[in-house]
Enzyme design. Structure first.
Site, mmCIF file in Angstrom:
data_model
loop_
_atom_site.group_PDB
_atom_site.id
_atom_site.type_symbol
_atom_site.label_atom_id
_atom_site.label_comp_id
_atom_site.label_asym_id
_atom_site.label_seq_id
_atom_site.Cartn_x
_atom_site.Cartn_y
_atom_site.Cartn_z
ATOM 1 N N GLU A 115 4.864 -48.908 11.702
ATOM 2 C CA GLU A 115 5.077 -49.981 12.670
ATOM 3 C C GLU A 115 3.887 -50.922 12.692
ATOM 4 O OE1 GLU A 115 5.683 -48.325 16.558
ATOM 5 O OE2 GLU A 115 6.975 -46.731 15.781
ATOM 6 N N ASP A 119 -1.323 -56.423 18.739
ATOM 7 C CA ASP A 119 -2.618 -56.795 19.290
ATOM 8 C C ASP A 119 -2.419 -57.431 20.662
ATOM 9 O OD1 ASP A 119 -5.305 -56.906 19.250
ATOM 10 O OD2 ASP A 119 -5.456 -58.639 17.912
ATOM 11 N N TYR A 231 7.733 -49.352 22.184
ATOM 12 C CA TYR A 231 7.773 -48.509 20.985
ATOM 13 C C TYR A 231 7.668 -47.020 21.235
ATOM 14 C CZ TYR A 231 2.804 -49.141 21.846
ATOM 15 O OH TYR A 231 1.574 -49.206 22.445
ATOM 16 N N CYS A 436 -27.001 -96.429 3.144
ATOM 17 C CA CYS A 436 -27.353 -95.038 3.445
ATOM 18 C C CYS A 436 -27.189 -94.161 2.205
ATOM 19 C CB CYS A 436 -26.456 -94.530 4.573
ATOM 20 S SG CYS A 436 -26.660 -92.783 4.937
#
Length: 681
Positions: A115, A119, A231, A436
DNA sequence: GATCCTCGAGTTCG
DNA sequence: CTCGAGGATC
């Protein structure tokens, strides 16, 4: 409406709302419109206002959030909410397997379920007689905090099970484990809305979800798009499924949201493979995950294996290489782009992200630093998705020590010391000094780059040498470089000098389109350069053009026209043009367009994404253009086909949303062939 | 005037 | 790839 009718209607409405909510948030296939849903909800709320005693705990009207609480109550979990031991590579997984196979020989022939390791924030959900009565955080595994009212606001959490009539009967008591999280898309939309409202955006979905669920005021929680995926069964009465795989199916039938990614495999090697496969798909999943969990399918066996500390032996977490890590922002540096744009970049304490060491990351612009309140010395979150460039997401404000310094915007160009300018209303800050040196270096680099004059051996380093040693004052001087003059540069011997002179010489034959692009006129890139080349034919004509002529060209408006006029008006550019002309770098557009009649892909627009089997992306684009097709950078309604390779990015999602057909490399070739033949008839 | 679309510019590491 | 800005379109 009398009391009896009201009661009946309320029950009916709740049942309907429950069902539609489930269709929408769990199955993601609603059967009624949002308006209809809102109407049902409003009717229920009306009844409940008239008859307050009819309000129930599982009423959908209670999702909006009740009264704020002073603090959360501590609740004891019915069984320990265990964590998992970690594995960082396949060998760790194999040694875990060997260890437990020694304890119980049945492990040798065990099947597994793999599985995603979600998070988010782990939550424990209690149901009595099918009604959601208590929800808690994981806490220390023994005791958690009751966040019931906050969890009620989570739309995909079933307030009553089974959600659909016809589902399996719910046990009189059931405790389920799940993960509260925010889906990537929802997170993005939420941040966009916050940004539009001028509010501070969130750093990542996980912290946002976990922070929102710990709010004392549930209405704050309700304003965040939190979702749920379940789950496991922690505890329950009656007969429960005997395997992990059946548990997932059973939870789904009861109406719980369950991830669709888990797979059941017959042995350990297949499990490792499935875990790695999950890692490759990681970026394309709807939610963030930091690993894969491998569980012994047989729950009886798994529980008999017991526990080491807080980790059950029957499962292991395979952690993916971190793609989001924190590190210290040591300093902020400043770059000068070829157009004079000043961009800040982060100098970081080196850190591993997704397999590479990152030392630097762009900070985009000065507004970004201000909006995110990034300070020197801060701990910052770094993210690297897929093979995309790493970037700073934002500071971790909680980690501040107090000695972080706010960044002071530079007032002078770091290269030439001239004062910087910011156009009112624009984000970018410019160094407007046309002499420059940093700009000249970037200008030379751009001139020589692959998409422009394609001078091999002239990258940023050589460009810097040439400018610093005074070998060139503009790109026109490249054509008067000789081998002799190159030899006194460091790292240059005969061969290298010879090669560079030859490469510069070869660039004389680049088409006008490329030369116009190479000049580096602000706002003029590949595409517009091509249009200008076609419209004017050579640099003489282009330099004589006025604003009216220019705006005739598709894609050129007043701003771009002015940029072109300004460029040709500058004396140093007039001198440059003269040098180029003298050096016979003066291409004219070939005005005899292909004679072979209508091209195969005429009028079609393509977008290319992912890695193709034989062609590089640039080659594929070239092929499409040669055949008369257009290549766009992003998918829109005007796109005809998406040419799809391996590991596609977000373009595929967008194409699917808009229902745009996809082609693989072969499909593209076949299309060219069929249309090509058709066109000749 | 608002919205959609396209283009350009900058960007990291190995 | 992502952003901002300019241009086109309704």
């Amino acid at each position: 409406m009398d009391k009896k009718q009201a009661t009946k209607r309320a029950i009916e409405l709740r049942r309907k709302l429950q069902y539609h909510n489930y269709r929408y948030h769990v199955l993601q296939s609603p059967v009624v419109s949002d308006v209809e849903f809102d109407r049902l909800l409003a009717e229920l709320r009306q009844i409940e206002t008239e008859h307050p005693d009819l309000v129930t705990d599982d009423s959908p009207t209670q999702r909006v959030g009740g009264e704020p609480v002073d603090k959360f109550e501590r609740v004891r979990h019915p069984a320990s909410i265990l964590s998992l031991s970690n594995a960082f590579d396949p060998d760790d997984i194999r040694s875990w397997f060997d260890r437990i196979a020694k304890i119980d020989e049945r492990v040798e022939h065990a099947g597994f379920v793999v599985e995603p390791k979600l998070d988010g924030l782990t939550v424990v959900l209690h149901y009595e007689k099918g009604v959601f009565v208590l929800g808690a955080t994981r806490g220390d595994g023994q005791y958690g905090e009751a966040i019931t009212s906050n969890l009620r606001t989570v739309r995909s959490l079933p307030l009553r099970i089974p959600v659909e009539s016809g589902g399996p009967p719910a046990p009189s008591r059931l405790v389920v484990r799940g993960e509260a999280l925010i889906f990537r898309d929802d997170f993005k939309v939420m941040n966009q809305a916050l940004e539009a409202a001028g509010e501070r955006t969130f750093v990542n979905p996980r912290n946002t979800a976990s922070g929102a669920l710990r709010q004392l005021d549930p209405s704050l929680t309700a304003s965040r798009p939190i979702s749920l995926l379940c789950y496991a069964v922690v505890d329950g009465e009656g007969e429960l499924p005997g395997t992990q795989w059946e548990t997932l199916a059973w939870l789904r039938e009861l109406g719980f949201p369950v991830a669709s990614e888990p797979s059941r495999v017959p042995d350990l090697e297949a499990a490792i493979e499935a875990a790695q496969e999950l890692e490759t798909r990681r970026e394309n999943l709807a939610y963030e995950l930091d690993g894969a969990v491998i569980k012994i399918d047989d729950l009886q066996l798994s529980s008999e294996l017991g526990v080491v500390g807080k980790d059950p032996r029957g499962a292991i977490a395979y952690k993916f290489a971190a793609q989001e890590v924190s590190t210290q922002l040591q300093d902020i540096g400043v770059n000068v782009g070829r157009t004079g744009v000043i961009t800040p970049y982060a100098i970081l304490e080196p850190v591993e992200v997704g397999g590479v060491t990152v030392r630097q990351a762009t900070l985009h612009n000065f507004d970004f630093i201000k909006d995110k309140d990034i300070r020197i010395g801060d701990r910052v979150m770094i993210k690297r998705a897929g093979d995309v460039i790493p970037y700073v997401i934002g500071p971790i404000e909680d980690a501040r020590q107090g000695d972080e310094k706010p960044f002071r915007m530079p007032r002078r160009c770091p290269s030439c010391g001239e004062a910087l300018e910011q156009v009112e209303g624009e984000v970018a800050v410019y160094c407007v000094n046309s002499a420059c040196p940093a700009q000249l270096v970037r200008n030379v680099e751009h001139f020589a780059s692959r998409g422009a004059m394609d001078i091999e051996g002239l990258g940023i380093k050589v460009a810097q040498q040439l400018v610093e040693e005074g070998k060139i004052g503009d790109v026109g001087d490249l054509y008067s470089l000789t081998e002799d003059r190159l030899l006194d540069l460091e790292g240059f011997a005969e061969k290298k000098a010879q090669a560079l002179v030859a490469a510069v010489d070869a660039s004389r034959s680049q088409p006008l389109q490329r030369l116009i692009g190479a000049l580096g006129i602000r706002g003029i890139g590949d595409v517009v350069a091509g249009d200008l080349a076609l419209a004017f034919g050579d640099l003489d004509a282009l330099s004589r053009a006025n604003a009216d002529n220019l705006t005739q060209v598709e894609g050129v408006g007043p701003n771009l026209a002015q940029a072109v006029l300004d460029w040709f008006d500058q004396n140093k550019n007039k001198a440059l043009l003269e040098k180029l002309k003298q050096a016979r770098v003066w291409p004219r557009v070939d005005r005899s367009p292909a004679l072979q009649g209508p091209l195969a892909l005429d009028g079609l627009t393509f977008v290319v994404t992912g890695t193709l089997p034989h062609l590089t992306r640039d080659e594929a684009k070239e092929l499409i253009k040669i055949q008369g097709g257009k290549v766009a950078g992003s998918v829109s309604r005007n796109t005809n086909y998406l040419v799809l390779g391996e590991n596609p990015g977000s373009k595929l999602d967008r194409a699917q949303q808009l229902g745009i057909p996809t082609l693989d490399e072969d499909g593209l070739r076949r299309l060219i062939e069929t249309l090509g033949r058709g066109g000749e008839d």
